[in-house]
Design an enzyme around this catalytic site. Structure first.
Site, PDB file in Angstrom:
ATOM      1  N   ASN A   1       6.301   2.051  -5.939  1.00  0.00           N
ATOM      2  CA  ASN A   1       5.505   0.987  -5.312  1.00  0.00           C
ATOM      3  C   ASN A   1       4.094   0.937  -5.887  1.00  0.00           C
ATOM      4  O   ASN A   1       3.308   0.068  -5.513  1.00  0.00           O
ATOM      5  CB  ASN A   1       5.448   1.171  -3.781  1.00  0.00           C
ATOM      6  CG  ASN A   1       4.504   2.276  -3.366  1.00  0.00           C
ATOM      7  OD1 ASN A   1       4.234   3.203  -4.142  1.00  0.00           O
ATOM      8  ND2 ASN A   1       4.000   2.204  -2.155  1.00  0.00           N
TER       9      ASN A   1
ATOM     10  N   SER B   1      -1.702  -6.487   1.736  1.00  0.00           N
ATOM     11  CA  SER B   1      -2.303  -5.574   0.742  1.00  0.00           C
ATOM     12  C   SER B   1      -3.627  -6.089   0.167  1.00  0.00           C
ATOM     13  O   SER B   1      -4.576  -5.303   0.029  1.00  0.00           O
ATOM     14  CB  SER B   1      -1.306  -5.277  -0.372  1.00  0.00           C
ATOM     15  OG  SER B   1      -0.255  -4.505   0.146  1.00  0.00           O
TER      16      SER B   1
ATOM     17  N   LYS C   1      10.965  -2.757  -6.493  1.00  0.00           N
ATOM     18  CA  LYS C   1      10.559  -1.347  -6.610  1.00  0.00           C
ATOM     19  C   LYS C   1      11.449  -0.547  -7.562  1.00  0.00           C
ATOM     20  O   LYS C   1      10.976   0.385  -8.213  1.00  0.00           O
ATOM     21  CB  LYS C   1      10.546  -0.687  -5.226  1.00  0.00           C
ATOM     22  CG  LYS C   1       9.444  -1.231  -4.315  1.00  0.00           C
ATOM     23  CD  LYS C   1       9.415  -0.510  -2.984  1.00  0.00           C
ATOM     24  CE  LYS C   1       8.381  -1.133  -2.062  1.00  0.00           C
ATOM     25  NZ  LYS C   1       8.284  -0.439  -0.771  1.00  0.00           N
TER      26      LYS C   1
END
Ligand code: ATR
Length: 278
Positions: free
Chosen positions: A93, A22, A72
């Protein structure tokens, strides 16, 4: 940017998180869209999510974060405002820090649908779909898959009760025959798209599935990428299916989060091609 301006900051929180792509993906998005922001990864202690989140929120410039396993559900529970798709999944998320509190969203399902329809070019409308697994990964994508206009979805899980629970949670989006639960061992029918949302690949175990499940030329999708996806994809490839790993879903769920935060759509197909070339 003025000299004394604070740069907007984002992060991904998880455990483990050190191999997360990410930060790289969001850095590419930021560069390609000329958005001034910083994005880091934060390893969160297993029992320390709320404290870590509030610590990050209190730091200068913090505007939002992505959340990955196993936080989450906690991220969803801590938010003051939740989107419809996060509510369906019961998990988040993507968090945005706004003046009226934490806003939670879930971009996993939208990322998966976009990767299948746009990047892989397989339209979901009218297709028969088999979703393997009924844990957090499956819960995050079932709502958007149902909304894509598929003809039918079977949710097959080792533990039938969990598949039934997930189907029950999504009953408002489907009629009785279009969304059904099954065990892995008893799953029937032939499918145009089979999505592996189990965590079997991580444990090195394999799924014992009947080969007759796959329509010839079916799309076989593993939500994992890299070595973890290879067992399922090799099984599917040997049966004449089109294999696809979850790298595109990873980039597309990030693109959707980036859009929520910045109001700008990044060039996700380009960044996916770059990621695959790495
Ligand atoms: P995640 O957030 O990755 O979905 P999870 O919520 O723990 O993780 O769910 C893991 C999923 O993989 C579940 O559907 C689990 O099946 P059970 O509900 O029966 O536990 C599935 N899974 C894990 N190991 C498996 C195995 N060896 N065979 C079949 N399914 C398996």
């Amino acid at each position: 940017m003025k000299n004394n301006a604070v740069i907007d900051r984002y992060c991904v929180m998880g455990n483990p998180v050190q191999h997360s792509k990410s930060p790289w993906i969001h850095a590419r998005f930021a560069l390609l869209t000329a958005q001034p922001l910083a994005y880091e990864q934060r390893l969160v202690p297993l029992h320390g999510f709320a404290a870590s989140l509030h610590e990050f929120m209190a730091s200068s410039g913090a505007k939002g974060c992505n959340v990955t396993v196993p936080f989450k559900f906690e991220a969803f529970a801590l938010a003051q405002h939740v989107s419809a798709r996060a509510a369906l999944a019961g998990a988040a998320n993507t968090l945005s820090f706004r003046p009226d509190g934490i806003h939670a969203d879930n971009t996993d399902g939208a990322g998966l649908v976009r990767d299948i329809e746009v990047n892989a070019g397989v339209k979901l409308a009218g297709r028969r779909l088999l979703l393997l697994g009924a844990g957090g990964a499956a819960a995050g994508v079932l709502g958007p898959l149902l909304r894509s206009g598929v003809a039918q979805i079977t949710v097959a899980n080792r533990t039938l009760a969990k598949a039934q629970q997930l189907v029950h949670q999504h009953a408002a989006l489907a009629t009785r025959d279009t969304l059904v639960a099954s065990t892995l061992a008893e799953v029937q029918g032939r499918y145009d798209v089979v999505i592996n949302a189990t965590s079997t690949s991580l444990s090195g175990e394999s799924l014992a599935l009947p080969s007759a499940l796959l329509q010839h030329g079916a799309l076989a999708y593993d939500m994992m990428y890299g070595p973890a996806a290879q067992g399922f994809l090799a099984w599917a490839r040997a049966l004449g299916a089109e294999p696809r790993d979850g790298a595109g879903m990873l980039v597309e769920q990030a693109a959707e989060a980036f859009f929520i935060w910045r109001g700008v759509r990044p060039p996700s197909a380009q960044v996916l091609a770059e990621l695959r070339a790495l």
